[in-house]
Design an enzyme around this catalytic site. Sequence first.
Site, short mmCIF file in Angstrom:
data_model
loop_
_atom_site.label_atom_id
_atom_site.label_comp_id
_atom_site.label_asym_id
_atom_site.label_seq_id
_atom_site.Cartn_x
_atom_site.Cartn_y
_atom_site.Cartn_z
N ARG A 160 29.32 30.51 60.70
CA ARG A 160 28.59 29.42 60.07
C ARG A 160 27.19 29.80 59.61
O ARG A 160 26.80 29.53 58.47
CB ARG A 160 28.42 28.23 61.03
CG ARG A 160 29.53 27.24 61.01
CD ARG A 160 29.70 26.69 62.38
NE ARG A 160 30.07 27.79 63.24
CZ ARG A 160 31.33 28.22 63.37
NH1 ARG A 160 32.29 27.64 62.72
NH2 ARG A 160 31.60 29.26 64.15
N THR A 161 26.41 30.39 60.50
CA THR A 161 25.00 30.57 60.17
C THR A 161 24.84 31.52 58.99
O THR A 161 24.15 31.22 58.02
CB THR A 161 24.23 31.07 61.41
OG1 THR A 161 24.57 30.24 62.51
CG2 THR A 161 22.74 31.03 61.17
N LYS A 211 21.95 53.90 64.22
CA LYS A 211 21.34 55.24 64.33
C LYS A 211 20.03 55.16 65.12
O LYS A 211 19.30 56.15 65.19
CB LYS A 211 21.05 55.78 62.93
CG LYS A 211 22.27 55.88 62.03
CD LYS A 211 21.82 56.29 60.63
CE LYS A 211 22.83 55.86 59.59
NZ LYS A 211 22.22 55.83 58.24
N ARG A 271 19.67 37.33 62.80
CA ARG A 271 20.24 37.02 64.12
C ARG A 271 20.28 38.30 64.94
O ARG A 271 20.66 39.36 64.43
CB ARG A 271 21.65 36.46 63.99
CG ARG A 271 22.34 36.34 65.34
CD ARG A 271 23.64 35.60 65.28
NE ARG A 271 23.42 34.19 65.04
CZ ARG A 271 24.37 33.26 65.11
NH1 ARG A 271 25.61 33.63 65.41
NH2 ARG A 271 24.12 32.00 64.88
N HIS A 284 17.65 28.71 68.39
CA HIS A 284 18.49 28.75 67.17
C HIS A 284 17.99 27.60 66.29
O HIS A 284 18.64 26.57 66.14
CB HIS A 284 19.95 28.55 67.57
CG HIS A 284 20.95 28.84 66.48
ND1 HIS A 284 20.61 29.03 65.16
CD2 HIS A 284 22.31 28.97 66.53
CE1 HIS A 284 21.70 29.24 64.44
NE2 HIS A 284 22.74 29.22 65.26
N1 CP Z 1 26.71 27.47 65.16
C1 CP Z 1 26.65 28.81 64.96
O1 CP Z 1 25.60 29.43 65.17
O2 CP Z 1 27.81 29.39 64.57
P1 CP Z 1 28.00 30.91 64.20
O3 CP Z 1 27.81 31.72 65.47
O4 CP Z 1 29.36 31.04 63.63
O5 CP Z 1 26.91 31.28 63.23
#
Ligand code: CP
Length: 305
Positions: free
Chosen positions: A51-52, A80, A101, A129
């Site tokens: 999703r993100t 590396k 991320r 998040h």
């Molecule tokens: N909600 C969320 O962060 O989903 P993903 O891990 O798929 O990005």
Amino acid sequence: MRHLMSPLDLSVEELDQLLDLANDIEKNPEKYAHACQGKKLATCFYEPSTRTRLSFEAAMLNLGGSVLGFHSADSSSAAKGESVSDTIRVISCYADICAMRHPKEGAALVASEKSTIPVINAGDGGHQHPTQTLTDLLTIRSLKGRLDNITIGLCGDLKFGRTVHSLINALIRYHNVKFVLISPEELKIPDYIRDDVLKANGVEFQEVERLEDAMEQLDVLYMTRVQRERFFNEEDYVRLKDFYVLTKAKMELAKEDMLVLHPLPRVNEIAVEVDDDPRAAYFKQAQYGVYVRMALILTLLGIQV
Ligand code: CP
């Protein structure tokens, strides 16, 4: 130049403006279709995501911009031994804005300190998040019509669940928000949230173990997954993974207009039979994630339409 590390990087007024913009984007997508023409978004994902990452990419494409990036540490020069600091200095030469991320808490903050482009924390370990929180706030405000005067139940892995930590931080700024923290003993909310955020701000909350004991008072139920990747041993994960399963029978205990949210991915914690319940809003929530990320990209790039 601004980055987004935590939902608290935005004041309540700025947050309201961002959510208003997201609602306008939802209603008038064509107005924004070329707003980011010539701009590039880099998605630097050292941890898996559906999703993100894809909603960030969809957001930039919807705005007429372009995307580039990597989707795992193994497919970048992190494999590396390249540091996050060096990587972002290089990405800054290639893109106008970056969503990152990383499994380590604080990684996006380290990147932001060396970056010459806006960095968005797309999840850092068990910490924060913020763009999931923006998604959650937009979903609640759009579907319930308010962010104040709500009782929200947070259920599942409250210890490692970064979406829960970010959401609590954001919601305590609204009037009369009450929390019901639903978790097994081993996955209770960390002290730094219970004491330093909830108690320190005089926020009303209760901690319960049984979902059934919380249901009837909730306006919103926020389910979370027990995250295998955050556990130190498989035995604990297996023991706790199916602790909560939201079923049709449990939904009968809830208010007729209670919203069920989940940041997704789900594993077993919401039975598929619940998906057809009109109160199940988790797939709508994923759609709101695109609108709010479009609004965030515009805001951080200083683009007005
Ligand atoms: N909600 C969320 O962060 O989903 P993903 O891990 O798929 O990005």
